[in-house]
Design a protein around this motif. Sequence first.
Motif, PDB file in Angstrom:
ATOM      1  N   THR A  35      45.530 -21.787 -18.467  1.00  0.00           N
ATOM      2  CA  THR A  35      44.562 -21.757 -17.370  1.00  0.00           C
ATOM      3  C   THR A  35      45.234 -21.259 -16.098  1.00  0.00           C
ATOM      4  N   LEU A  93      45.505 -23.918 -29.778  1.00  0.00           N
ATOM      5  CA  LEU A  93      46.121 -24.846 -28.837  1.00  0.00           C
ATOM      6  C   LEU A  93      46.803 -24.110 -27.698  1.00  0.00           C
ATOM      7  N   TYR A 113      52.637 -28.684 -21.513  1.00  0.00           N
ATOM      8  CA  TYR A 113      51.531 -29.425 -22.106  1.00  0.00           C
ATOM      9  C   TYR A 113      51.772 -29.656 -23.598  1.00  0.00           C
ATOM     10  N   CYS A 114      52.309 -28.636 -24.263  1.00  0.00           N
ATOM     11  CA  CYS A 114      52.565 -28.734 -25.704  1.00  0.00           C
ATOM     12  C   CYS A 114      53.871 -29.457 -26.017  1.00  0.00           C
ATOM     13  N   ARG A 146      39.913 -21.155 -17.554  1.00  0.00           N
ATOM     14  CA  ARG A 146      40.500 -20.752 -18.825  1.00  0.00           C
ATOM     15  C   ARG A 146      40.741 -19.246 -18.840  1.00  0.00           C
ATOM     16  N   VAL A 159      51.775 -24.135 -20.102  1.00  0.00           N
ATOM     17  CA  VAL A 159      51.318 -24.350 -21.479  1.00  0.00           C
ATOM     18  C   VAL A 159      52.412 -25.035 -22.294  1.00  0.00           C
ATOM     19  N   THR A 198      44.985 -23.676 -23.979  1.00  0.00           N
ATOM     20  CA  THR A 198      45.565 -24.464 -22.896  1.00  0.00           C
ATOM     21  C   THR A 198      45.878 -23.612 -21.671  1.00  0.00           C
TER      22      THR A 198
END
Length: 316
Positions: A28, A22, A187-188, A33, A184, A26
């Motif tokens: 990028t 994960l 997002y998490c 990526r 990241v 994620t």
Amino acid sequence: MHRVVVLAVSEVVGYDLNIAPLVFGTATQDGERLYDVRVCGVDDRPVRVSHGYEAHLDHGPEALEDADTVVIPGTRAHGPRQEGVLPPDLAAALARIPSSARLVSICTGAFVLAAAGVLDGRRATTHWAHAPAFRRLYPRVDLDENVLFVDDGDVLTSAGLAAGVDLCLHLVRSDHGSAVANHVARYCVVPPWRDGGQSQFIEQPLPEADGSTAATRAWVLERLGEPLDLAALAKHAGMSVRTFSRRFRAETGQSPRAWLNQQRVLHARHLLETTDLPVDRVAAESGLGTAASLRQHLNAAIGVAPLAYRRTFARR
């Protein structure tokens, strides 16, 4: 592309198994990526997960041969966890890893690295609840169960469960800078950096209810460039210095001074990455005083000088 291979060792901890795919998956930059993430087992069979199911993986142990980073999630594997040895199939899988690869463990994955002899003479960590067993099996390892993770260069270990997220974010930050790592983390839906170590989570009698230092910590983050001392922090919290220091350590696992220095270094890193401010101005605005002081603190924290850090991470 940097290849991350997650080695699932039966019985693998399901939560740990999903952290690296994960977080690294994620990451990028400019829509591209940054990591190629693969999950493999020690053989081609499904891997037993610790909470009552099996995982069918896309890759066998041959995936390890091209790894730049290998992540070993927590596991209940009997040999490493109970006897201090590697079973033959696990030893054979680990032998496929290139000598140049970065090795990472999450939680009890450290038992696997220790059984392989990788952690001998090194500082490492694992879940605090398993520290006594770890010390008994692997006395050559310098174990510190009070931290969230240990970065020992090419070998990194984390404490239990969610601390694996902290370590993977740290690796993304080290590889590609704070902006990528912060994206990241958003997002998490986790903080990009957690204060303190796992000592704050170790089971112990609860401290007396003296109030919280959270509001004072938020207040400090808005004025890192100002002269702040322990007395000023305690006054803002409405506590005596002694009570504030005790409560602060109970909540964060750090002393107020250590926490403040850490936050100032993090802010200095952000300024070095995102602005063209001279180094002495960065030092002043982050509260570290002089360029020499900034250089000393940054070198102690991550082992590089300010200008070298800026060259590596600025505008990434």
